[in-house]
Design an enzyme around this catalytic site. Structure first.
Site, PDB file in Angstrom:
ATOM      1  N   GLU A  26       0.826  -1.211   0.000  1.00 11.37           N
ATOM      2  CA  GLU A  26       0.000   0.000   0.000  1.00 11.37           C
ATOM      3  C   GLU A  26       0.862   1.263   0.000  1.00 11.37           C
ATOM      4  OE1 GLU A  26      -2.539  -1.368   3.287  1.00 11.37           O
ATOM      5  OE2 GLU A  26      -4.221  -0.865   1.988  1.00 11.37           O
ATOM      6  N   GLU A  46      -4.133  -9.684   3.678  1.00  2.05           N
ATOM      7  CA  GLU A  46      -5.068  -9.336   4.764  1.00  2.05           C
ATOM      8  C   GLU A  46      -6.257 -10.280   4.854  1.00  2.05           C
ATOM      9  OE1 GLU A  46      -3.662  -7.216   2.696  1.00  2.05           O
ATOM     10  OE2 GLU A  46      -2.904  -5.484   3.821  1.00  2.05           O
TER      11      GLU A  46
END
Ligand SMILES: NC(=O)c1ccc[n+]([C@@H]2O[C@H](COP(=O)([O-])OP(=O)(O)OC[C@H]3O[C@@H](n4cnc5c(N)ncnc54)[C@H](O)[C@@H]3O)[C@@H](O)[C@H]2O)c1
Length: 638
Positions: A26, A46
């Protein structure tokens, strides 16, 4: 920080030199461009923690990569190596030399180009509008029906592909992330993540392990063959011994056949196939064990046979080499006692098929040395198994807890419950019996199918054109309950005077899982396993317990609560006692008798005692109990 890099008036470039996972990926997407070394990789793991990338990942990735790539990465956790990341638009260059220097040069050559200002490709918006994301969600749901994260992920991707602005998409991401991060499901999956790491630390085992450069496997059958494959696949030479040439040939044929089929499907190169086959040396002679570092014995489950082969091995092996047994339930203390040095022995309980199943239950005997145990744990790591150390009690941890579960499944069926129910286990108890062999808990029905030669999934049946027949008729991946079995069950009920009744889903879950949890509590209380999270790992990787429920002990503590489990066990205990006294066909059962530890944790939970972060209430209470107890297990004083 991500927004600041994105908004920078100067060009920002991420130089990625390794694994950019989750937050790392990210951050890199916060930059205007990405330059990565050839060994770099990108992923969003995730979802495996019941979460989604909450640092703008769901809105940024579809603005650089095709939507279906974003789905594979965020929803399925797919890892993209640098070359694939380049092909999919995630990175802008693969560095040939120093990645930082090349990223700096790249920055000087390009104008700023924030991802937040880029639109999602028109074609991807069209796919999303035509239901591609709903289809992906349906597939995820079919694979893991109880998981909630996939719906949140798809909601975020839909926002990215909609007419919403980037900022509005971020609001959707933040709200879905918050929902997940406070969900019990994500807590369960995070618990398992840490439990897996914690299982590697065995109390009292700190010795430096012996290196395992060559391994011996005794018995080339179902288990021995699978275990041999595990080692060869990690480059460890294997000496595979059996007692007769034909059995050895059959074992080798199965091993090489499995590898050959992979090579045929293009999943392995011809060279790799040859390398693997060359690593396994078949033999009939014990002399070939002379220089192995460890032998794993996998001969049939007969105590006298195991003792005899242990004596034979002792004569031919180095005195410092380890001898392990893959017994599923024999007393390993008794087997080890035949040797001059029983400290070199431990149990290594693999699960079938051993080359596929991830769990390895290592069993410590009362004589196993610290070196033996640390080497056993290192061995598990070497072959990439999820390894848990347990004590030498009947059935060890997994099968001991399975006994009440399987017993109650059959009892419930006899009382009228349908043979199929849903909790989320990879396989229900009846289907599991058809895979690994039915236990003798319902002798009348099991005798009936066995007399007809229907031993389960692996016995094809010409009359029904089935791939396998046991309690179920199996065809490919589908199965239906055999009507002949149902008719037989009706007969059994009549003979025992049992009038079938409707059994609720709730009763099924309570009787199967609360009795299993109670047994787990007894194992912990007796000190045959170090901590409650070890039990969860055994059930996750050995028995297909649904990860979203965090394992049986997490489920008990966080989903149900100990006071309720205790109360319901007492009800079922009374009912089982009544059944035994009123109907001569039934034997008493002790698995509903509440464990002392369960009573203690129920009391603590009632009083509002909370475990500190990173610990379970079971372990907090257990520590108190263990200090005072004289339980038989190896962990009872630790
Ligand atoms: N099958 C399972 O699901 C499973 C799971 C976990 C553990 N286990 C345990 O693994 C062990 C082996 O089980 P399996 O299912 O592989 O059995 P199997 O019958 O498939 O294989 C046993 C092999 O041992 C060989 N053998 C017999 N006597 C021998 C001797 N004296 N010396 C060398 N080899 C000899 C046989 O020829 C055969 O190839 C048992 O202790 C079993 O309880 C089995």
């Amino acid at each position: 920080m991500i927004s600041m890099m994105d908004a920078s008036p100067k060009t920002t470039v991420a130089a990625v030199n390794g694994q950019a996972l989750g937050g790392g990926a990210e951050v890199s997407l916060g930059c205007h461009y990405r330059v990565a070394s050839a060994k770099a990789a990108f992923a969003f793991p995730e979802v495996s923690l019941g979460l989604l990338p909450g640092g703008q990942g769901t809105q940024r990735l579809p603005r650089v990569a095709p939507l279906m790539t974003a789905v594979q990465m965020i929803l399925q956790g797919k890892v993209l190596p640098a070359a694939a990341a380049m092909k999919n638009g995630i990175i802008d260059a693969v560095a040939k030399g120093d990645v930082v220097d090349e990223a700096a040069a790249f920055a000087l050559s390009k104008p700023p180009n924030p991802i937040s200002k880029r639109p999602v490709a028109h074609a991807d918006r069209f796919y999303a509008a035509s239901g591609a994301l709903d289809q992906a969600l349906l597939m995820a749901h079919n694979q893991a029906p109880t998981m909630v994260a996939p719906a949140s992920i798809i909601a975020c991707l839909k926002a990215a592909c909609s007419t919403m602005s980037f900022a509005e998409g971020l609001k959707v991401e933040a709200s879905e992330f918050t929902k997940l991060v406070f969900s019990i499901q994500s807590a369960a999956m995070r618990h398992l993540f840490f439990a897996e790491r914690a299982a590697q630390k065995v109390p009292g085992v700190n010795a430096k392990p012996m290196p395992i450069k060559k391994i011996g496997i005794l018995g080339a059958g179902l288990m021995g063959g699978g275990i041999a494959m595990c080692f060869a696949q990690k480059g460890v030479p294997v000496i595979l011994k059996d007692a007769k040439q034909e059995w050895l040939d059959a074992g080798m044929k199965k091993i090489t056949g499995l590898w050959a089929s992979k090579a045929k499907k293009g999943k392995m190169t011809e060279d790799k196939y040859k390398q693997l086959v060359a690593l396994v040396t078949p033999t009939l002679n014990y002399e070939d064990f002379k220089d192995v570092d460890m032998v794993i014995e996998a001969v049939p489950e007969i105590m006298d046979l195991k003792k005899q082969v242990f004596l034979d091995m002792e004569k031919h092996m180095r005195p410092d080499a380890m001898i392990c047994t893959n017994t599923s339930g024999l007393d390993i203390n008794e087997i080890a006692a035949v040797l001059k040095d029983p400290s070199r022995v431990m149990g290594c309980h693999f699960f079938s098929p051993a080359n596929v199943m991830q769990l390895l239950e290592n069993i410590q005997t009362k004589h196993s040395s610290e070196l033996t145990l640390s080497t056993g744990m290192a061995m598990g790591k070497l072959i990439s198994k999820k390894t848990v150390m347990v004590g030498n009690c009947d059935g060890f941890v997994g099968n001991r807890m399975l006994a009440p579960y399987a017993g109650e499944a059959k009892m419930l069926w006899e009382e009228g419950a349908t043979i199929e129910q849903k909790f989320g286990m990879a396989m229900g108890p009846m289907a599991l019996g058809d895979l690994v062999g039915q236990s003798s808990l319902l002798p009348e029905v099991v005798d009936f199918i066995c007399e007809k030669g229907r031993f389960g999934m692996k016995t094809p049946d010409a009359s029904t054109k089935a791939d396998g027949r046991g309690l179920f008729i199996h065809r490919g991946r589908t199965k239906e309950v055999d009507p002949e079995v149902l008719a037989k069950m009706d007969e059994v009920r009549k003979a025992k005077g049992v009038v079938p009744r409707a059994v609720s889903e709730e009763e099924i879950i309570e009787r199967l899982f609360y009795s299993m949890i109670n047994e787990g509590m007894k194992i912990l209380e007796e000190g045959f396993v170090a901590k409650s999270s070890d039990v969860d790992i055994v059930y996750l990787y050995g028995y297909g317990f649904p990860p979203a429920k965090g394992g049986p002990m997490f489920f008990a503590e966080n989903y149900v609560g100990f006071p309720k489990i205790l109360e319901r066990l007492k009800v079922y205990n009374a009912a089982a006692k009544e059944r035994f006294t009123k109907n001569k066909h039934y034997l008493p059962v002790d698995y509903f008798e509440p464990s002392k530890l369960l009573e203690m944790v129920a009391e603590a939970q009632k009083k509002g005692v909370k475990a500190p972060p990173g610990r379970t209430l079971i372990d907090v209470v257990l520590k108190e109990h263990r200090g005072k107890s004289s339980s038989p297990g190896p962990f009872s004083k630790l």
